[in-house]
Design a protein around this motif. Structure first.
Motif: not given
Length: 201
Positions: A84-99
């Protein structure tokens, strides 16, 4: 070819619990906002720059390190959910990894609240704002978007960008101001010259 660059923003970044599928959400790329000083110039990302962005090999990572992998566009665990006019919005799934678990903890404790992205540029415009004596770079077209990253420290905050891409800022400034000084203030949105035109002459 444009060299790889980094930009970092104070992001509205948070964890979201959607049923049993928690995920991160944030805005790593901001449009139409003048940056802080990037080492002799400031920058604006045009809304249309995203139209040429190649995200096919884009990773979500922590501190721009691929070994700190959080998700990928190709697997659908990194999603560009809204532009949108504000920018690029993302989603990142949380996974079962340490990081991923560590990042979730840091975000919830508000110890990590910035996002950055690694990219190349296909087209940019340069201009000079006489009132503030500032070179303004407008990113018109992205090339590849290599990663979006949660970061602990800004990669470029009142610091130089020349470690990733060299600009002859003195030459750019000279070409924008020569024979223009008597024309009054230069509106940088009206008077633009492409970077490659500067450097080829």
């Amino acid at each position: 070819m444009s060299k790889t660059q980094l930009r970092t923003y104070d992001a509205d970044f948070r964890m979201v619990q959607d049923g049993e599928k928690p995920y991160f959400e944030g805005t790593p790329i901001v449009f139409n906002t003048l940056s802080s000083d990037l080492g002799g110039f400031k920058e604006v990302i045009d809304r249309g720059a995203w139209d040429t962005a190649d995200t096919s090999e884009c990773f979500a990572v922590f501190n721009h390190k691929e070994e700190n992998l959080l998700g990928t566009a190709s697997a659908g665990t990194l999603r560009f959910v809204r532009i949108d006019d504000g920018g690029v919005h993302v989603e990142i799934d949380k996974s079962n990894t340490t990081i991923s678990r560590d990042c979730a903890e840091w975000v919830e404790r508000k110890e990590v609240n910035k996002m950055s992205f690694k990219f190349t540029i296909k087209e940019d415009d340069w201009a000079y704002d006489k009132d503030s004596d500032t070179l303004i770079r407008t990113v018109k077209q992205f090339g590849k978007i290599y990663d979006v990253s949660l970061v602990t420290r800004p990669a470029y905050k009142e610091a130089t960008v020349r470690s990733v891409e060299e600009f002859d800022l003195a030459e750019i400034r000279s070409k924008l101001t020569t024979d223009k000084e008597n024309q009054g203030n230069i509106d940088y949105y009206k008077y633009k010259l492409k970077l490659n035109e500067h450097l080829k002459k």
